[in-house]
Every structure is written in structure tokens, then in C-alpha cells.
Design an enzyme around this catalytic site. Structure first.
Site, PDB file in Angstrom:
ATOM      1  N   LYS A  62       0.847  -1.207   0.000  1.00 14.45           N
ATOM      2  CA  LYS A  62       0.000   0.000   0.000  1.00 14.45           C
ATOM      3  C   LYS A  62       0.876   1.248   0.000  1.00 14.45           C
ATOM      4  O   LYS A  62       1.887   1.305   0.708  1.00 14.45           O
ATOM      5  CB  LYS A  62      -0.907  -0.029   1.234  1.00 14.45           C
ATOM      6  CG  LYS A  62      -1.948   1.090   1.274  1.00 14.45           C
ATOM      7  CD  LYS A  62      -2.801   0.959   2.537  1.00 14.45           C
ATOM      8  CE  LYS A  62      -3.861   2.052   2.623  1.00 14.45           C
ATOM      9  NZ  LYS A  62      -4.623   1.974   3.898  1.00 14.45           N
ATOM     10  N   SER A 137      -9.612   2.334   3.093  1.00 11.70           N
ATOM     11  CA  SER A 137      -8.741   3.020   2.152  1.00 11.70           C
ATOM     12  C   SER A 137      -7.859   2.087   1.329  1.00 11.70           C
ATOM     13  O   SER A 137      -7.376   2.472   0.269  1.00 11.70           O
ATOM     14  CB  SER A 137      -7.851   4.009   2.903  1.00 11.70           C
ATOM     15  OG  SER A 137      -6.989   3.335   3.800  1.00 11.70           O
ATOM     16  N   SER A 161      -9.463  -0.077   7.261  1.00  9.75           N
ATOM     17  CA  SER A 161      -8.942  -0.042   5.888  1.00  9.75           C
ATOM     18  C   SER A 161      -8.309  -1.321   5.359  1.00  9.75           C
ATOM     19  O   SER A 161      -7.988  -1.398   4.180  1.00  9.75           O
ATOM     20  CB  SER A 161      -7.930   1.088   5.746  1.00  9.75           C
ATOM     21  OG  SER A 161      -8.605   2.304   5.671  1.00  9.75           O
TER      22      SER A 161
HETATM   23  N1  GLN Z   1     -12.610   4.720   6.580  1.00 12.05           N
HETATM   24  C1  GLN Z   1     -11.965   5.139   7.793  1.00 12.05           C
HETATM   25  C2  GLN Z   1     -11.490   6.567   7.637  1.00 12.05           C
HETATM   26  O1  GLN Z   1     -11.804   7.155   6.676  1.00 12.05           O
HETATM   27  C3  GLN Z   1     -10.817   4.227   8.136  1.00 12.05           C
HETATM   28  C4  GLN Z   1      -9.670   4.442   7.252  1.00 12.05           C
HETATM   29  C5  GLN Z   1      -8.488   3.615   7.651  1.00 12.05           C
HETATM   30  O2  GLN Z   1      -8.595   2.613   8.341  1.00 12.05           O
HETATM   31  N2  GLN Z   1      -7.325   4.085   7.247  1.00 12.05           N
HETATM   32  O3  GLN Z   1     -10.828   7.101   8.468  1.00 12.05           O
END
Ligand code: GLN
Length: 469
Positions: A62, A137, A161
Site C-alpha cells: 500500500k 482506504s 482499511s
Molecule cells: N474509513 C476510515 C477513515 O476514513 C478508516 C480508514 C483507515 O482505516 N485508514 O478514516
């Protein structure tokens, strides 16, 4: 030998390499070919690497994870052109095991989002249905693994994410216990929540990759030594006590098709010898998302202050330093980071600090205690990972709160620092449904054991239906 990268697990690829049935170069080019064929549609990668040589397994990473000599953008324009001079510890660990970095995968900007639509470089697409999101994400790593563009990948999880994209794309993902995997060299979002973890086709691959990346790191003082990882083998669940929080299964907002698939998986768990009992996490589910959206933006507003046009990536010139910083940030950050910097700065401002950030921290303690109490009676907690299956690109992008609710089921255990595993458990409307198993602190081996036995019994086919040959 032709390799079907859609089906090939890391374990099987390792076996083929060891038996000299394929060479390292052949394995690499199978993935390079798959990327050339399908990445124009899926857009899983932001950067594809040249083969560094050797016979290690390829690994997708990632793009929030720093890689020496390989561009690292975190999905943001403000880091365009940034090439780290060192590897994140997780990447150094992977390389020490011979793994080769295939490329950097797409992500919502600074890992803020649930669909990859916040990436400054455009969204990734779901291999099951390219008109839909792969989750976020870490949607790039998810699309890469499900689309046969990598045998496995590293993701990062702050509030869901790794787990949520794994659910939406139908594969396995682990968010490890906070403190078991180093954050050194990882672009920081919310430091008390961020954890790197494995994304894979099987629980065994996931466990193996976790064993490679985890452990104490002198460069990250929040890390600890972890219990030796046991690669799961058993196919029964005798004695396993599964708790099902009623607020997280069959509750309003959870699609009926998701509930049905999860309930079928729980019945299967019972037939394998587990006990399944309803329990409750009343405050964690009610307050988890609200609490997260104070803590995470507060920490993000501090972490993102380092992007000033002087140190990394983008610079937009101005007449003086202040103007240069303002112009760089205006041009470099997208809407979601800007929104969170404003919320976080406000929540931390003098006079409001205790009312917002202080209260959120106290609620976080309540969430932690609610979970601790349940783990006196249960070995794992089970629920859907995501309340919905993959949704169409564009469906939620104009409604931040609807987007935030994607993580209503993943956030509580993240706030409590606990490990969570997603395994695919069925289909609803032809799209994957994910089962979330949450364990106690350092309970990864229990999750692997439970996840593996269920995975075997469920026999879910991880290859997207439309790509099956
Ligand atoms: N969707 C969540 C956010 O927008 C979690 C994102 C993540 O785990 N990086 O913060």
C-alpha cells in the site's frame, strides 16, 4: 508452465519455487502480465516496479508504506515525487525474507476514506464488478489480490482499511493488535490507531505474512514482542466460544443479504463444534464512529502539519515562506484531508480540547472495557465486517457521514486496539460478504485457527465470478 495468478496462493507459489517448477523470473512475469492485462481497468497500482531479481515471492505494498527508492505518495498530490531514502520496517522485514516489491497500491489520500475515491490519482475498481468500489482506504491492495495482480499485499488499518476492503472484494485481511507491527516508515494518519497488516487469499497466507512483518522494532517504541505465530491446520472448532454482539448483527442499516450470509457462517461454526451466543456491545457501536471521528482527525491534524512544501514532495512557490506553505497545502491536499485537519484542529483548540478530545478519550476507555468484559466469556466476537456489499462508484462520495458509516462495525475493535480478521463468508446479490472475527489483545493465533477452520468449511471461491475461466 502457465500460472493462474487469480487462484495462486502465496503458499502454493512458494511450493512451486522450492520444487523448481517455476523460476523467480517466471513467477514475477506472471504477475507483470496480469497487471498489464487487468490493471488498466482495476487501477490497483499507483506504481509498478521492475523485477529486482531473486526467487522470493512478489508482494504488493500500500502506498502509505515507505519504500526506499520507490515513489511513495499516500494517494496525495502533496507527496507527488517523494521517493523515500529508507524502507519502512515492515518492508525491510519483507525483504529480509526475500520478498520482492511488485508495486505500490492505490489508497484514499492519507488512508482517509472507505472507497479509494479520495485518492488524488483516481479510484480503484472492484474485481467482482468494476462499476463498484473495492472499499477503502486499502482498495488498491484489495483489488490487486482479488484481481490476481499480486499473491498477497500489505495494507494499513486505522478504522477498517484492511478489513472492509477485504470484505468488499472477498478475501482475507488481518488488522493486527495495536503494537504488534511497526509503524516506522509508514505515513502517519492517526498514530494511536494505525496498524499495518496482511492482505491475502487464505488465512494461512495471512498468518505467514503476519509472522514476517510483526515483532518488536527499536524504531517504534509502541511495538512489543509477539507470541510465536502458529500456522493454522485444524478443521474443527471444538470448545471455541463465539460471541455475537446483537448491535452488530441483524441491526438496522445492515443489509439483509449480509446478515443472512453471516448467520449461515455462524451455523456452520456451530456444526464444527463452536458455541455461538448472543452478547452486547451497546456503547461501543453507538459511540464508536463519533468517537473515532474526533480522535482520528485530531491526531491527523498534528501528523499532517509536516507537509509544508519544504520537506517533502510538492512545493507551490509564494512571495514568502508563509504564502508558500499555504499555497502548497491548498494545492496539495484534497477535500477529505482538509476536512479532517479542520475538524481535528478545532477539537484540539484551547477551550474545546477537554469537551471534544478529552471526552472522546474517555469514551474510548469505555469501549475498551466493554470489549475486555466480553473476552472473559468469549474467545472471539463475530459480526459482519461491512454493513453493505460493495456499492457503486459515486454513490456515497457527496455524503461524508454516509461514507463514515461504512466502518461502523470495524471501528469499535480498532478503538480498543484489538485484532480483527475478515474472511469471505458468502455472496449477496452476487457480491462478497465478509465475516469479521475480533479477538482479545494478542489473540491473532485464535483468529487464525477459527478463520482457517471456517474458511475450509465455507469453501468460498475467492476468484471473482466474472473472471473465472
Ligand atoms: N474509513 C476510515 C477513515 O476514513 C478508516 C480508514 C483507515 O482505516 N485508514 O478514516
Amino acid at each position: 508452465m502457465t500460472l493462474d495468478t487469480l487462484r495462486l496462493t502465496a503458499e502454493e507459489a512458494r511450493r512451486l519455487l522450492d520444487a523448481k517448477e517455476v523460476s523467480g523470473a517466471e513467477l514475477w512475469s506472471a504477475y507483470a502480465d496480469a497487471i498489464e492485462l487487468r490493471d488498466p481497468e482495476l487501477h490497483a497500482y499507483l506504481h509498478v516496479c521492475e523485477d529486482p531479481g531473486g526467487d522470493g515471492l512478489p508482494l504488493a505494498v500500500k502506498d502509505v508504506i515507505g519504500t526506499r527508492g520507490i515513489p511513495t505518495t499516500a494517494g496525495s498530490k502533496i507527496l507527488e515525487g517523494y521517493v523515500p531514502v529508507y524502507d519502512a520496517t515492515v518492508v525491510a522485514n519483507a525483504k529480509r525474507h526475500g520478498l520482492r516489491v511488485l508495486g505500490k497500491t492505490n489508497t484514499d489520500e492519507f488512508a482517509m476514506g472507505s472507497s479509494t475515491e479520495n485518492s488524488a490519482y483516481g479510484p480503484s475498481r472492484n474485481p467482482w464488478d468494476p462499476s463498484r468500489v473495492p472499499g477503502g482506504s486499502g482498495g488498491g491492495s484489495a483489488a490487486a489480490v482479488s484481481g490476481g495482480l499480486a499473491p498477497w499485499a500489505l495494507g494499513s488499518d486505522t478504522g477498517g482499511s484492511i478489513k472492509q476492503p477485504a470484505a468488499l472484494c472477498g478475501h482475507v485481511g488481518l488488522r493486527p493488535t495495536y503494537g504488534t507491527v511497526s509503524r516506522y516508515g509508514v505515513v502517519a494518519f492517526a498514530s494511536s490507531l494505525d496498524q499495518v497488516g496482511p492482505v491475502a487469499k487464505t488465512v494461512r497466507d495471512c498468518a505467514f505474512l503476519y509472522s514476517i512483518i510483526s515483532g518488536r522494532d527499536a524504531n517504534d517504541t509502541t511495538t512489543v514482542d509477539v507470541p510465536a505465530v502458529q500456522l493454522p491446520e485444524g478443521e474443527e472448532l471444538k470448545g471455541l466460544r463465539i460471541g455475537v454482539p446483537k448491535e452488530m448483527n441483524g441491526a438496522p442499516g445492515i443489509e439483509p443479504g449480509v446478515t443472512a450470509a453471516v448467520n449461515a457462517a455462524l451455523e456452520l461454526a456451530e456444526s464444527l463444534g463452536a458455541s455461538v451466543e448472543e452478547c452486547s456491545l451497546p456503547r461501543s457501536v453507538d459511540y464508536g464512529v463519533a468517537c473515532y471521528y474526533l480522535v482520528a482527525p485530531a491526531e491527523a491534524s498534528a501528523n499532517l502539519a509536516r507537509y509544508d512544501g519544504a520537506r517533502y514532495g510538492l512545493r507551490v512557490d509564494g512571495d514568502d515562506f508563509r504564502e508558500m506553505v499555504m499555497r502548497t497545502r491548498d494545492a496539495g491536499f484534497g477535500d477529505e484531508p482538509k476536512r479532517r485537519i479542520m475538524i481535528g484542529t478545532y477539537a484540539l483548540s484551547s477551550g474545546y480540547y477537554d469537551a471534544y478530545y478529552g471526552t472522546a478519550q474517555r469514551v474510548r476507555t469505555v469501549i475498551k472495557r466493554e470489549h475486555d468484559e466480553l473476552f472473559e466469556r468469549f474467545d472471539v466476537l463475530a459480526s459482519p465486517t461491512s454493513p453493505t456489499v460493495a456499492f457503486p462508484i459515486g454513490a456515497k462520495i457527496d455524503d461524508p457521514v454516509a461514507m463514515y458509516m461504512n466502518d461502523v462495525l470495524t471501528i469499535p475493535s480498532c478503538m480498543a486496539g484489538l485484532p480483527g480478521l475478515n474472511i469471505p463468508c458468502g455472496l449477496s446479490d452476487g457480491l462478497p460478504v465478509g465475516l469479521q472475527l475480533v479477538g482479545p489483545q494478542f489473540g491473532e493465533n485464535t483468529l487464525f485457527r477459527a478463520g482457517h477452520a471456517l474458511e475450509r468449511a465455507l469453501a468460498f471461491d475467492v476468484v471473482p465470478e466474472r473472471l473465472r475461466g
